[in-house]
Design an enzyme around this catalytic site. Structure first.
Site, PDB file in Angstrom:
ATOM      1  N   HIS A   1      42.611  41.919  48.245  1.00  0.00           N
ATOM      2  CA  HIS A   1      42.945  41.245  49.501  1.00  0.00           C
ATOM      3  C   HIS A   1      44.174  40.400  49.165  1.00  0.00           C
ATOM      4  CE1 HIS A   1      41.550  39.146  53.503  1.00  0.00           C
ATOM      5  NE2 HIS A   1      42.845  39.955  53.713  1.00  0.00           N
TER       6      HIS A   1
ATOM      7  N   TYR B   1      37.697  35.967  56.410  1.00  0.00           N
ATOM      8  CA  TYR B   1      37.744  35.824  57.836  1.00  0.00           C
ATOM      9  C   TYR B   1      36.468  34.916  58.481  1.00  0.00           C
ATOM     10  CZ  TYR B   1      40.257  40.147  57.496  1.00  0.00           C
ATOM     11  OH  TYR B   1      41.199  41.281  57.244  1.00  0.00           O
TER      12      TYR B   1
END
Length: 324
Positions: free
Chosen positions: A141, A56
């Site tokens: 992830h 992010y």
């Protein structure tokens, strides 16, 4: 705010949780003061679970979450991050990262790495960016295209870290259900993070994932409850799973909104409440980028949604099933 324990472990999460991709400059920039104020608003609303990831904003979200939480008692909140993408510095910061969805300078490149060494390095890097001495929960992830390495190397590495007490809970986070179900069956994860697959528009997680989690005493965190926008504000031009919403789905969302409003319930409140009805779901993760968005999500979470709303949605063929 309600607190739930993940699986059979000791890590606790609030029923509503803070997703930090937005303050990592997802799509558009967020000023530092606004990012900090969003975390403060979450705290004031009773949110005690904060999720982030190196992906992010090329580490920006981790740095902002860590800085905003630094003055809070460390024992009072749960912090999760993710492994699988290492950030390698570039010799020249030329251009931006918008091709990957983030309005930040392209100072690093992402390198897929689900090796044991990659896990150790990723966690060490995240600890530095977060400015903390521990991470409560770590997810693999998006290992969709790296399942062999994730199952064979990254997962055992996380399992060892959990056994050593370095992390409290481990899991996997993805936008699909099949591989997450495999993690529940073939490993000893505490939790899976399922984005977009248990919503008012997509109940595919009910087929295998949620029953598997319930049977094994595992927990599910549900993200993407608005399906990237359509269930927050259904209108022409709105997005569904990060692309333009097909007309049929827009029509369906508008019909769901109409039923909800007949019961005096905003569509956003119904979208947040629906996943939490399943016993395996421990928290709904909502991505927010401003204090106003946080306060709205917390308000929607706190509204009472009558059972009759779900009955009417099923009667009109707008809800396939689920927990009554």
């Amino acid at each position: 705010m309600r607190q739930n324990t993940l699986g059979r472990g000791e890590v606790r999460v609030s029923g509503l949780s803070f997703g930090s991709a937005g303050i990592g400059n997802l799509y558009t920039p967020v000023e530092p003061d606004q990012a900090a104020a969003a975390v403060d608003a979450a705290w004031d609303a009773g949110i005690r679970y904060f999720d982030t990831a190196p992906h992010y904003g090329l580490g920006l979200a981790e740095r902002r979450v860590g800085e905003a939480l630094r003055s809070r008692p460390r024992a009072d909140y749960t912090l999760s991050t993710k492994v699988g993408r290492l950030l390698e510095p570039l010799p020249f910061a030329d251009g931006d990262d918008l091709d990957n969805g983030f309005a930040v300078r392209a100072t690093h490149r992402r390198v897929w790495d689900f090796s044991a060494d990659g896990v150790a390095r990723s966690i060490d890097d995240s600890l530095k960016r977060l400015g903390t001495d521990r991470i409560d929960m770590v997810y693999l992830h998006d290992p969709d295209h790296h399942l062999a390495e994730a199952l064979g190397q990254a997962y055992p590495a996380l399992e060892r870290l959990r056994a050593e007490g370095v992390v409290g809970a481990i899991g996997a986070g993805m936008n699909q259900t099949a591989a997450l179900t495999r993690f529940l069956r073939d490993t000893d994860v505490d939790v899976v993070l399922c984005a977009g697959r248990y919503t008012l528009l997509d109940q595919s997680a009910l087929t295998e994932l949620l029953p598997e989690a319930a049977e094994r005493g595992k927990s599910v965190i549900v993200g993407g409850v608005f399906n990237s926008g359509l269930l927050a504000d259904p209108r022409p031009g709105q997005t569904y799973d990060y692309a333009a919403a097909p007309p049929a789905l827009l029509e369906r969302a508008l019909r769901i909104k109409s039923v909800a409003e007949r019961h005096g319930v905003p569509l956003r409140a119904a979208a947040i409440a629906y996943p939490l009805r399943h016993p395996a779901v421990a928290s709904v993760l909502v991505g927010t980028r401003s204090p106003g968005e946080v306060q709205d999500a917390a308000h929607m979470y706190g509204l009472t949604v009558p059972d009759a709303l779900w009955d009417d949605l099923r009667a009109e063929g707008l809800l396939e099933g689920g927990v009554r």
